[in-house]
Design a protein around this motif. Structure first.
Motif, PDB file in Angstrom:
ATOM      1  N   THR A 101       0.779  -1.505  -0.112  1.00  0.00           N
ATOM      2  CA  THR A 101       0.198   0.097   0.043  1.00  0.00           C
ATOM      3  C   THR A 101       0.964   1.261  -0.010  1.00  0.00           C
ATOM      4  N   ILE A 102       0.177   2.384  -0.421  1.00  0.00           N
ATOM      5  CA  ILE A 102       0.977   3.894  -0.339  1.00  0.00           C
ATOM      6  C   ILE A 102       1.530   3.968   1.121  1.00  0.00           C
ATOM      7  N   ALA A 118       5.994   1.350  14.059  1.00  0.00           N
ATOM      8  CA  ALA A 118       5.217   1.286  12.730  1.00  0.00           C
ATOM      9  C   ALA A 118       3.921   1.967  13.129  1.00  0.00           C
ATOM     10  N   LYS A 119       3.388   2.276  14.209  1.00  0.00           N
ATOM     11  CA  LYS A 119       2.226   3.243  14.422  1.00  0.00           C
ATOM     12  C   LYS A 119       2.595   4.553  14.128  1.00  0.00           C
ATOM     13  N   MET A 120       3.738   4.974  14.582  1.00  0.00           N
ATOM     14  CA  MET A 120       4.122   6.599  14.389  1.00  0.00           C
ATOM     15  C   MET A 120       4.278   6.762  12.972  1.00  0.00           C
ATOM     16  N   ALA A 121       4.969   5.691  12.201  1.00  0.00           N
ATOM     17  CA  ALA A 121       5.244   5.800  10.778  1.00  0.00           C
ATOM     18  C   ALA A 121       4.087   5.929   9.784  1.00  0.00           C
ATOM     19  N   ALA A 122       3.136   4.967  10.345  1.00  0.00           N
ATOM     20  CA  ALA A 122       1.742   4.974   9.656  1.00  0.00           C
ATOM     21  C   ALA A 122       1.098   6.369   9.850  1.00  0.00           C
ATOM     22  N   GLN A 123       1.038   7.015  11.075  1.00  0.00           N
ATOM     23  CA  GLN A 123       0.323   8.307  11.151  1.00  0.00           C
ATOM     24  C   GLN A 123       0.971   9.360  10.289  1.00  0.00           C
ATOM     25  N   ARG A 124       2.647   9.342  10.490  1.00  0.00           N
ATOM     26  CA  ARG A 124       3.289  10.444   9.642  1.00  0.00           C
ATOM     27  C   ARG A 124       2.899  10.163   8.261  1.00  0.00           C
ATOM     28  N   ALA A 125       2.690   8.978   7.871  1.00  0.00           N
ATOM     29  CA  ALA A 125       2.534   8.732   6.331  1.00  0.00           C
ATOM     30  C   ALA A 125       1.237   9.330   5.884  1.00  0.00           C
ATOM     31  N   ARG A 140      -6.688   6.591   1.212  1.00  0.00           N
ATOM     32  CA  ARG A 140      -5.765   6.454   0.252  1.00  0.00           C
ATOM     33  C   ARG A 140      -4.274   6.002   0.658  1.00  0.00           C
ATOM     34  N   ALA A 141      -3.967   6.096   2.150  1.00  0.00           N
ATOM     35  CA  ALA A 141      -3.000   5.354   2.570  1.00  0.00           C
ATOM     36  C   ALA A 141      -2.886   3.822   2.644  1.00  0.00           C
ATOM     37  N   LEU A 142      -4.198   3.447   2.565  1.00  0.00           N
ATOM     38  CA  LEU A 142      -4.498   1.865   2.495  1.00  0.00           C
ATOM     39  C   LEU A 142      -4.618   1.550   1.047  1.00  0.00           C
ATOM     40  N   ALA A 143      -4.605   2.377   0.025  1.00  0.00           N
ATOM     41  CA  ALA A 143      -4.802   1.723  -1.242  1.00  0.00           C
ATOM     42  C   ALA A 143      -3.221   1.444  -1.756  1.00  0.00           C
ATOM     43  N   PHE A 144      -3.683   0.525  -3.013  1.00  0.00           N
ATOM     44  CA  PHE A 144      -2.455   0.108  -3.788  1.00  0.00           C
ATOM     45  C   PHE A 144      -2.250   1.233  -5.069  1.00  0.00           C
ATOM     46  N   PRO A 145      -0.910   1.262  -5.378  1.00  0.00           N
ATOM     47  CA  PRO A 145      -0.586   2.399  -6.562  1.00  0.00           C
ATOM     48  C   PRO A 145      -1.768   2.307  -7.583  1.00  0.00           C
ATOM     49  N   HIS A 146      -2.159   1.053  -8.148  1.00  0.00           N
ATOM     50  CA  HIS A 146      -3.056   0.961  -9.078  1.00  0.00           C
ATOM     51  C   HIS A 146      -4.391   1.648  -8.955  1.00  0.00           C
ATOM     52  N   GLN A 147      -4.524   1.551  -7.663  1.00  0.00           N
ATOM     53  CA  GLN A 147      -6.436   2.309  -7.411  1.00  0.00           C
ATOM     54  C   GLN A 147      -6.131   3.572  -7.326  1.00  0.00           C
ATOM     55  N   PRO A 279     -14.021  -2.038  -0.480  1.00  0.00           N
ATOM     56  CA  PRO A 279     -14.159  -2.867   0.941  1.00  0.00           C
ATOM     57  C   PRO A 279     -14.299  -1.931   2.045  1.00  0.00           C
ATOM     58  N   MET A 280     -15.365  -1.914   2.953  1.00  0.00           N
ATOM     59  CA  MET A 280     -15.159  -1.460   4.107  1.00  0.00           C
ATOM     60  C   MET A 280     -15.285  -2.131   5.480  1.00  0.00           C
ATOM     61  N   GLY A 281     -14.468  -3.125   5.296  1.00  0.00           N
ATOM     62  CA  GLY A 281     -14.316  -4.212   6.412  1.00  0.00           C
ATOM     63  C   GLY A 281     -14.566  -5.616   5.947  1.00  0.00           C
TER      64      GLY A 281
END
Length: 536
Positions: A101-102, A118-125, A140-147, A279-281
């Motif tokens: 993911t992005i 990992a948690k702090m890096a995810a928030q900074r992202a 968008r952080a949970l999306a893959f590049p093609h999305q 997907p929402m869950g």
């Protein structure tokens, strides 16, 4: 003292030297731009700073903070890349990992170089994505590049490059895939970060007006040599070299013929709606409407320009009209009288030769394992098998010549070409079948100004010669003004304004269209002309 000092740099691949004796320096906090036509050696020079040119031999020296990067072991270079020197690559789809993911890709940089959890890096992202103008950054952080759209992928690359606040940012065409409003935002963001962090920027670009608004100094490259360097003001006001003057004088000019209003429409679309299921869950899904009930007609010899910000639905609509979209599409689409929205894929296949597409990202759309001859000739092999080997080769050579590439290049592979040359190969592949309908998705976004004008004139000439109709998707309003007969403005999947090019671009009715034009005026002037030296 210079932060970066490049002295007598030579770069060779095999027996061919492509960068010759290049020298320049960048001070801390300075913005230096390298400009020149496609294939002039700009990107190879910038990649040499991080030693990212595969199988290259280097000569000279590249001093960063007084240390010669060409003499550092590879392990030491890995510590430099991403932390002290970061890079925004020209083609984000090939630079981003399709399996992650992005958010994960940005977080990886922060965890590696700054030791964040990992948690702090995810928030900074998420914060970085928000800072670069991506809507709904947490999603968008949970999306893959093609999305993501092309512009959103470019912004994600910028967020990743800025993550560790590098001393030097190398920006290789950083706004190529961005619409005009986001271009302004990104330039302002880079300016802000440059002032806050005293970050130096080495910008590689073919957009001379972007350079005029952004850079402190400019270097001009031609055929692997740095032929001129000066302050931005001096270079635009009094260029010394004829080549520089040619670059400054290049701008899109209108060269299209009038359309016969009585002709039968080639393409008709009614109430076209494109939706994606998100997907929402575990068990829930949300419907995302990318294109919302769009109507359009396109006649032979006509060019319809489709403009709007990144994510507005331009490319999704274009793909849907050619039955190439992965979205769920409803509505009626008819091509040369055939209801292609209702036809099965097998029945549609014979019509494919009559409608072709030039994709936004040429490197991602060209097979790295096939030669240029195989890539350009693939459609002919499928649709015109009776040509034979000699006829096929002749047709490929002619198509390459029409887009300004030598037939001798047929035996080479996509990675051996610059970004602009790859875009021309993609255009040659689409044109070789002489289609009636051509979808052009940002076809000149990676081309330098002089080649851009050549390609636009080529497209106009081919339209006159073969009667092709163009669906022309672009964020460059100067290009749209030069090429389009009619313009359609999209926002959030809807058409907010449409009409003739003169009506929409000279007398816009909607506030959104006016905002696009205001942002475009940041780098262009009236009638689609690139600003002359000294004009603001």
């Amino acid at each position: 003292m210079s932060l970066l000092d490049v002295k007598n740099l030579n770069v060779a691949f095999g027996s061919s030297t492509v960068v010759h004796d290049v020298s320049f320096s960048i001070a801390p906090g300075e913005k230096f731009a390298l400009v020149g036509e496609s294939g002039s050696g700009k990107t190879v020079t910038s990649l040499a700073v991080l030693r990212l040119n595969q199988d290259a031999r280097y000569g000279g020296s590249i001093l960063f903070d007084g240390n010669d990067l060409l003499k550092k072991p590879e392990a030491a270079m890995r510590a430099v890349r991403g932390k002290d020197i970061a890079m925004i690559f020209q083609e984000p789809m090939t630079a981003l990992n399709p399996l992650f993911t992005i958010g994960n890709q940005i977080a990886e940089v922060l965890m590696l170089h700054e030791g964040l959890s990992a948690k702090m890096a995810a928030q900074r992202a998420v914060d970085l994505l928000d800072k670069t103008g991506i809507p709904e950054p947490a999603r968008r952080a949970l999306a893959f590049p093609h999305q993501l759209s092309g512009g959103q992928r470019q912004r994600a690359m910028i967020a990743m490059a800025l993550a560790c606040k590098p001393k030097l940012l190398i920006a290789d065409e950083p706004t190529t895939a961005l619409d005009v409003t986001i271009q302004v935002q990104i330039l302002e963001l880079l300016n802000q970060l440059q002032h806050e962090e005293n970050m130096a920027v080495l910008m590689i670009t073919h957009d001379l007006n972007l350079v005029r608004h952004f850079a402190d100094r400019v270097g001009v490259m031609e055929r692997g040599r740095l032929i001129e360097a000066a302050t931005t003001h001096d270079l635009f006001a009094q260029p010394r070299e004829a080549y520089t003057r040619k670059l400054l004088a290049s701008h899109p000019t209108r060269a299209v013929d009038a359309v016969d209003d009585s002709s039968t429409p080639l393409l008709v679309a009614e109430q076209v709606r494109c939706t994606f299921s998100i997907p929402m869950g575990w068990f829930k899904k949300k419907e995302f409407v990318a294109v919302d009930n769009v109507d359009l007609t396109l006649k032979p010899h006509e060019t319809l320009g489709i403009v709007g910000e990144s994510g507005s639905g331009k490319s999704t609509l274009g793909m849907a009209l050619l039955r190439l979209s992965s979205a769920s599409v409803t509505g009626r689409i008819a091509f040369v009288g055939n209801p292609i929205s209702e036809m099965p894929s097998a029945a549609l296949r014979p019509l494919r030769a009559r409608m072709q597409v030039v994709f936004q990202d040429p490197f991602a759309s060209l097979s790295p394992r096939r030669t240029i001859e195989q890539i350009v000739g693939e459609g002919l092999e499928l649709h015109q098998p009776k040509l034979g080997k000699t006829g096929l080769r002749d047709a490929v050579a002619q198509s390459l010549a029409e887009v300004g590439l030598a037939p001798e290049m047929m035996s080479r592979y996509p990675h051996e070409f610059s970004g602009g040359q790859r875009q021309r190969i993609a255009i040659a592949r689409a044109l070789v079948l002489k289609p009636e309908l051509l979808l052009l998705d940002e076809p000149t976004s990676s081309l330098d100004v002089s080649v851009q004008q050549q390609v636009l004139l080529l497209l106009a000439e081919l339209q006159r010669k073969y009667g092709m109709a163009y669906l022309f998707i672009s964020h460059d309003l100067a290009v749209i003004r030069a090429m389009a007969h009619r313009v359609m403005v999209m926002k959030d999947g809807k058409v907010v304004e449409s009409g003739t090019t003169e009506e929409v671009l000279s007398h816009p009715r909607q506030a959104y269209t006016k905002r696009l034009l205001a942002a475009s005026s940041y780098s262009t002037l009236e009638e689609g002309r690139i600003g002359a030296p000294g004009q603001e």
